[in-house]
Design an enzyme around this catalytic site. Structure first.
Site, PDB file in Angstrom:
ATOM      1  CE1 TYR A  89      -4.246   1.611   1.003  1.00 38.50           C
ATOM      2  CE2 TYR A  89      -2.761   3.064   2.197  1.00 38.50           C
ATOM      3  CZ  TYR A  89      -4.014   2.797   1.675  1.00 38.50           C
ATOM      4  OH  TYR A  89      -5.025   3.701   1.831  1.00 38.50           O
ATOM      5  CD  GLN A  91      -2.163   7.427   2.348  1.00 36.36           C
ATOM      6  OE1 GLN A  91      -3.122   6.651   2.302  1.00 36.36           O
ATOM      7  NE2 GLN A  91      -1.972   8.246   3.367  1.00 36.36           N
ATOM      8  CB  THR A  92       3.782   7.772   3.442  1.00 31.43           C
ATOM      9  OG1 THR A  92       4.323   6.448   3.417  1.00 31.43           O
ATOM     10  CG2 THR A  92       2.682   7.847   4.471  1.00 31.43           C
ATOM     11  CB  SER A  98      -0.485  13.302   8.613  1.00 32.62           C
ATOM     12  OG  SER A  98       0.159  12.560   9.624  1.00 32.62           O
ATOM     13  N   GLY A 131       5.590  -0.896   3.734  1.00 31.01           N
ATOM     14  CA  GLY A 131       6.164  -2.184   4.107  1.00 31.01           C
ATOM     15  C   GLY A 131       6.020  -3.173   2.970  1.00 31.01           C
ATOM     16  CB  THR A 376       4.179   8.279  13.556  1.00 34.81           C
ATOM     17  OG1 THR A 376       5.031   7.215  13.980  1.00 34.81           O
ATOM     18  CG2 THR A 376       4.675   9.558  14.187  1.00 34.81           C
ATOM     19  CD  GLU A 378      -3.633   3.295   8.911  1.00 34.18           C
ATOM     20  OE1 GLU A 378      -4.734   3.841   8.840  1.00 34.18           O
ATOM     21  OE2 GLU A 378      -3.018   2.861   7.934  1.00 34.18           O
TER      22      GLU A 378
END
Lengths: 617, 663
Positions: A89, A91-92, A98, A131, A376, A378
């Site tokens: 996944y 995203q960051t 955030s 991850g 930190t 989620e």
């Protein structure tokens, strides 16, 4: 195959390889024993080692299920569920955490080829942290800014293949690697958190997850009638899992510290007899027992969140969105306070084990290192509390015409909560659930109202919110603590079988509540709800309660039913045979392979022989 | 992109002269020069490179440290460094090593506890490193309680020797640094037994290894106790286990400055006052407080610089996002820690003066201030190390997700620092010692005038009556108002504890029952000392444009932050009204805005080199993201595109051939 003692001594490559082996063995067991999904989840949990499969099962598959169309699900889910593809996944980004709206990766629609072009325009847009991304995943769900006809249409998820399914090499235009070592020896170093860059990588149009928003082959953006709020359901689910994990991690730490505190003795020897067990010291009890109570409190609030998730799901299915803001705030807040308390609690347990807690064989350093990212990921814990604060401020300002629901229902009684002060007159008076809930409700309500008043003095509400944010965070914490305390109390209103079980849990519930009351007595006094005398009575009662916990301390941690393997701690062994095993474990360190250590002849001998000057270093 | 400075704008905003602030931080121009020179000597020497440390296996790691230590000793000799310079050199190498024990424990113990004759024999050997020593006190089953040690030293009159023995498993010496693999000698603390009688715990010089081939001597078992928290950190040190099987040493290897055993087996005490040990204790704790300020300053330097680089949310019209340093939530967590680093720094400067004072008094047999000194240093140790450990972890969190990367420097700094909370006196045990002193001081008030840091308790009757007179947020900028608030709170808590203790029949039982309240009262007392030391420092002349003003802001931040954090105490004791507490909190917010423009310059004042910080996030030039990316690629996992183990353990899964593959 799941032995984990040697983990801290391995180099990085060996460590990852070992984890890949365990993950494969785990999957084999799942297939051979035909384990259910629920069983497989617990199996992975007890293997107790972060691995790419966590992301595959915990993020990749649920995201496709939640955000994919029926067609997309039919294509991708079977591949993923059989592990013919492995996904993560993404995203960051290196420069963006955030704030999802700040992501820089782009997915530009090319109508000529009916494809999206996925691209990393800057260094800071490199995907960073996912991850399983670094070395294992064949696919990723990449979140990127959708650009159609030169215009930005929000951030969406795209399924991108990263590596060849033949030889596992990265596909053209894709740079993928590991982001380096993380806190702890084993901990998350068993995971290949990765970095990913795209150089104009093309994917078919149907690899954008299109359940909510679609792009047609003509380049038209369409919104389906699927409610956007669906995403909240997933969020509630994920945060419920995090709260459940918090209680697990905290209970492990508490189990270790409690057992070792009963084995360890220090001072207080009389007439040459044995020293006092450290668990008998009030200073030890006052630090340890509230954590024990917290582990139970988080467990029960986690169970309640499961119920909340079911409730939200049913309501969403019936297009009822009325409870969503409250459910969202409540789960955000609970995620924040339980993970913070757990991270702090694990470190406190380490300190409660004295010097030996610093040894990796105590299990606590690794538990701490593997746990703290929960503060930190989620949603950063402070950012989440500010979201709760926004909700609280809104709830308070709308009190005149909107009745608050669920965990904020007490705000509806704000007028009486502002006026009625505490009636407790004796230490025993605090052993009353009604008195306790009222105290927490009054404090939370008064702090929220107070913040509302102070905000009203600012011309620009956003400026006020920014200026007062630290106070708003404190008000949010007060609100969230109320939720945990009241869910614990509600749990005890149910039937709980077994000799003394309910009574014991009642003691823990009071410990949890009165410990918080003492810790935050500044709030309770500043809001005028308590007098100093009443606060002091609560503290007296707390001491009495510690004495009631003491004889049950070991059985309370035995109740977690942890194997010695899962605990991974010599200090926390079930049999308490600490010192011989600690001694035995020491000899397994690589430095003990020989009497005279590597490097001695080159770098120490010349010093002793006063020949350093002429030696080559 | 070398030569960039992404923090230039931040630096230009500073309202004070950074160079003078560096001197104020260092303590004196001389101290600044020594530190600066040694820090750069280390930073510019490739031997002391430390980036690759976390990736090394244990053996390699240890060997690497042995190499650095030898190189450092060579520098000390070649450059004729003074002891002070050598100490700083070791400090900036920033890697726990056996020489820490040699110079900070073994040599001082010989000097403090040895007779003139013993010193003449052993100190030169140690100072030229012909022998390497450690300090072997703690045992597997025994930590803080020295009287509980089990190792025995039995006098054998016939051979004029002591027999050192480990009678049980739990008596194994456990933890001493350098013990496992390097040291040739140890000062072993053991129960002195003569003719079956116990004469207290004493130190004995025991040779552990052959000076020829370094193998352990007969009867001695030595080993490493295994991995510790973190990657590099204390894993560069061979903390050891030692067991003795009736090992014989000559009688003159018992350290005999205070107590002697004659060859007839007579136990005697010299007229050297036993209190002499206090001077060493003050010196050791002064070092610990000074180290706390250093460790905390490193963490806040990293977090502050990265908070100015990192941006999140708040973008307007597609412009850049807001620097996280501009968020009040960030400021309210970070700036009190910046202020704490300065507070601890000045506390350690003051402890140096206290040490000189104690030494002078001991020379003229004046022991009157000792109990107060003992309590005050114990309290300082506990307060500063606990706050620093928590502060480092808070700084890590303030860096968001990237703080979790080893390359941020913060995980290693935390893992390296946390033992300070347990060694040299466990922090809670320390606070209980302070509590005993407070209770005694309060109960003696009628007939004994408290001195030094407890002098304010002499005004206890006034402090328990008079309440705070602050009426506006500005009033909280008054040092007198602040000091009185802290004194009143501490005095009231101490008096309150004493009143409740009096209700118990057995004082010891009462002390045990109320111990966590007593620890809270002790903390309140210790905070008075730190706050008042900071305030007194500002009453001195401090040169430099804006330096004093910036420090005044920090002093107020430190005090009002504590006041807000512990407002429960201030309100419960009735000294403050909720309204006054709320005014303090309002003032605190205003103060944060005053710190903001100076934030980067304040952490620049620590004068930390990038080598010393060893943090990609805390780089002086702020060039964070390109360097983070560069650093990632150096991980061993990135040696090849296909990781080791993929073919064996992942391909069979993907190809659905797992059932037939061998795992």
């Amino acid at each position: 195959a799941f032995e984990k003692f040697t983990r801290p001594m391995m180099g990085r490559k060996e460590l990852l390889k070992n984890t890949l082996r365990k993950a494969a063995h785990g999957w084999k067991l799942i297939v051979d024993h035909r384990l259910t999904e629920e069983e497989a989840k617990w199996l992975r949990l007890y293997i107790d080692e972060p691995a790419y499969t966590d992301l595959h099962w915990g993020m990749f598959i649920p995201a496709i299920e939640g955000q994919g169309t029926e067609e997309q699900k039919k294509k991708w889910l079977p591949l993923a569920q059989k592990m013919q593809i492995i996904g993560c996944y993404a995203q960051t980004e290196l420069g963006h955490g955030s704030n999802v709206q700040g992501l820089e990766t782009t997915a530009t629609f090319d109508p000529k080829t009916d494809e999206f072009v996925v691209h990393s325009p800057t260094l800071t847009s490199s995907k960073w942290w996912p991850g399983g991304l670094g070395k294992v995943s064949t696919h990723a769900l990449v979140y990127a800014r959708l650009i159609v006809g030169g215009e930005f249409h929000g951030v969406h998820g795209f399924i991108v293949q990263l590596r060849s399914l033949d030889d596992h090499s990265p596909l053209p235009g894709i740079t993928v690697g590991d982001i380096g070592m993380k806190f702890g020896n084993g901990a998350y170093n068993t995971m290949d958190n990765g970095v990913l860059r795209f150089d104009h990588v093309r994917i078919p149009r149907n690899q954008m997850l299109m359940r909510v928003t679609q792009v047609t082959k003509e380049g038209k953006i369409m919104q389906s009638n699927v409610p956007r709020q669906l995403i909240y359901g997933t969020m509630v689910y994920v945060r419920q899992t995090i709260v459940a994990d918090a209680s697990k991690a905290l209970s492990r730490a508490v189990c270790i510290a409690t057992r070792y505190s009963a084995v360890r003795r220090q001072f207080g020897s009389r007439d040459g007899g044995p020293e006092t067990q450290v668990i008998d010291y009030k200073t030890q009890q006052s630090r340890l027992f509230p954590l024990l109570a917290s582990a139970y409190a988080f467990r029960f609030v986690g169970e309640w969140l499961k119920w909340l998730y079911m409730d939200v799901k049913e309501r969403l299915a019936a297009n009822d969105f009325s409870t969503l803001p409250e459910a969202h705030a409540c789960t955000a807040g609970l995620k924040s306070i339980t993970t913070t308390a757990t991270a702090d609690g694990i470190e406190e347990c380490r300190k409660l084990c004295g010097g030996h807690g610093y040894l990796v064989s105590s299990g606590l350093p690794e538990l701490f290192a593997v746990y703290i990212p929960a503060c930190t990921y989620e949603g950063d814990n402070v950012v989440l509390l500010l979201q709760v604060a926004r909700f609280l401020v809104k709830t308070v300002s709308e009190l005149g015409y909107k009745k608050p629901v669920g965990t904020t229902a007490y705000m509806g009684r704000v007028a009486s909560l502002m006026q009625n002060n505490c009636a407790v007159q004796t230490a025993e008076g605090w052993l009353n659930p009604g008195a306790i809930v009222e105290a927490f409700e009054s404090r939370a309500a008064r702090m929220a109202v107070q913040c509302g008043k102070k905000l009203a003095k600012f011309e620009n509400p956003e400026e006020g919110f920014a200026e007062l944010s630290a106070d708003l965070v404190e008000a949010s914490i007060a609100h969230c603590q109320l939720i945990v305390v009241s869910k614990f109390i509600e749990k005890l209103k149910q039937d709980i079988p077994g000799k003394g079980v309910k009574q014991m849990l009642e003691v823990l519930c009071y410990v949890y509540a009165l410990f918080l009351l003492h810790k935050h007595q500044g709030d309770f006094l500043a809001t005028g709800y308590l007098t100093p005398e009443q606060a002091s009575l609560a503290n007296d009662q707390l001491r009495t309660l510690y004495s009631k916990v003491r004889p049950n301390a070991i059985t309370l941690v035995d109740s977690f039913n942890y194997t010695d393997h899962y605990l991974g701690s010599i200090l926390g062994r079930y049999d308490g045979n600490v010192y011989p095993k600690l001694y035995e474990a020491a000899w397994k360190d690589p430095l003990n392979d020989s009497d005279v250590v590597d490097g001695f002849h080159e770098f120490v001998q010349p010093i002793l022989k006063q020949k350093l000057r002429t030696s080559k270093l | 992109m070398e030569g960039v400075d992404y923090l230039r704008d931040e630096r230009s905003k500073a309202q004070f002269d950074v160079e003078t602030m560096k001197v104020a931080w260092a303590g004196s121009p001389e101290a600044f020069l020594v530190c600066d020179r040694m820090a750069k000597l280390v930073a510019n020497d490739p031997v002391f490179e430390k980036f690759s440390k976390p990736m090394l296996g244990r053996k390699e790691l240890f060997k690497n440290t042995l190499r650095k230590t030898a190189h450092a000793w060579k520098l000390v000799n070649d450059l004729h460094l003074t002891e002070e310079e050598a100490k700083w050199l070791r400090h900036y190498i920033d890697e726990p090593s056996y020489t820490d024990l040699q110079w900070e424990m073994f040599v001082p113990a010989l000097e403090g506890q040895g007779t003139e004759e013993q010193k003449k024999k052993w100190v030169p050997l140690a100072k030229t490193m012909q022998i390497i020593g450690t300090y072997a006190q703690t045992e597997l089953g025994h930590g803080s309680n020295v009287q509980g040690l089990e190792t025995t030293a039995t006098f054998d009159r016939q051979s004029d020797e002591f027999v050192i023995h480990s009678p049980t498993l739990t008596s194994s010496k456990w933890w001493p640094g350098g013990l496992a693999k390097v040291t040739t000698h140890a000062i072993v603390y053991a129960r002195l037994i003569i003719d079956g009688h116990f004469y207290g715990v004493h130190g004995f010089i025991v040779q552990l290894r052959s000076l020829e081939d370094h193998s352990p001597l007969p009867g001695i078992t030595l080993g490493d106790i295994g991995m510790k928290f973190g990657h590099g950190t204390y894993n560069t040190m061979d903390n050891g286990v030692a067991r003795f099987d009736r090992v014989r040493i000559p009688r003159d290897q018992m350290l005999m400055r205070v107590s002697q055993v004659t060859k007839e087996g007579k136990y005697m005490k010299s007229n050297v006052p036993r209190q002499l040990g206090y001077a060493t204790m003050v010196s050791v704790r002064q070092t610990i407080v000074s180290d706390a300020s250093k460790a905390l300053s490193r963490a806040v330097c990293i977090a502050t610089r990265y908070s100015a680089i990192r941006r999140q949310f708040g973008s307007r019209d597609g412009g850049p996002e807001t620097q996280v340093l501009d968020y009040k939530t960030q400021q309210s967590r970070l700036f009190p820690l910046v202020a704490s680093a300065f507070a601890f720094r000045f506390a350690s400067d003051w402890l140096k003066l206290l040490y000189t004072d104690v030494k002078q008094r001991l020379e003229v047999n004046d022991f009157s201030t000792l109990p107060e000194v003992h309590a005050c240093t114990a309290g300082f140790k506990s307060l500063t190390t606990a706050a620093t450990a928590e502060g480092i972890e808070e700084c890590r969190k303030l860096c968001g997700g990237h703080g979790y990367l080893i390359s941020s420097g913060l995980p290693e700094l935390f893992a390296f620092y946390v033992p300070a909370c347990t060694y040299e006196g466990e922090n809670v045990v320390m606070l209980l010692q302070v509590a005993r002193f407070l209770v005694k001081t309060v109960s003696d008030l009628g007939n004994k005038q408290p001195v030094g840091t407890a002098a304010y308790l002499g005004r206890a009757s006034l402090l328990v009556q008079k309440n705070c007179v602050v009426q506006t947020a500005e009033d909280w900028l008054n040092p007198i108002a602040i000091l009185e608030a802290f004194e009143a709170r501490a005095a009231r808590m101490a008096v309150g504890c004493c009143q409740r203790l009096a209700e118990f029949k057995s004082p010891e039982e009462g002390f045990a029952e109320l111990s966590s309240d007593l620890a809270e009262a002790s903390l309140a007392h210790c905070q008075v000392i730190v706050v008042s030391t900071f305030i007194r420092r500002l009453q001195q002349d401090i040169p430099g444009r804006g330096v004093k003003q910036a420090l005044e802001v920090l002093c107020n931040v430190y005090a009002l932050f504590l006041l807000h954090k512990h407002q429960g105490d201030f309100l419960a004791t009735g000294y403050l009204t909720p309204k006054q507490a709320s005014l303090a909190n309002d003032q605190l917010r205003t103060l944060y805005s005053k710190v903001r423009p100076n934030a980067i310059a304040l952490v620049d004042s620590f004068n930390h080199t990038d080598h010393y910080l060893s943090s990609v996030l805390g780089r002086y030039d702020g060039n964070v993201y390109p360097k983070l990316y560069e650093a990632a690629l150096k991980d061993p996992l990135n040696d090849s595109d296909i990781a080791d183990g993929i073919h064996q353990y992942v391909q069979p899964i993907l190809k659905q051939k797992l059932h037939s593959s061998k795992l």
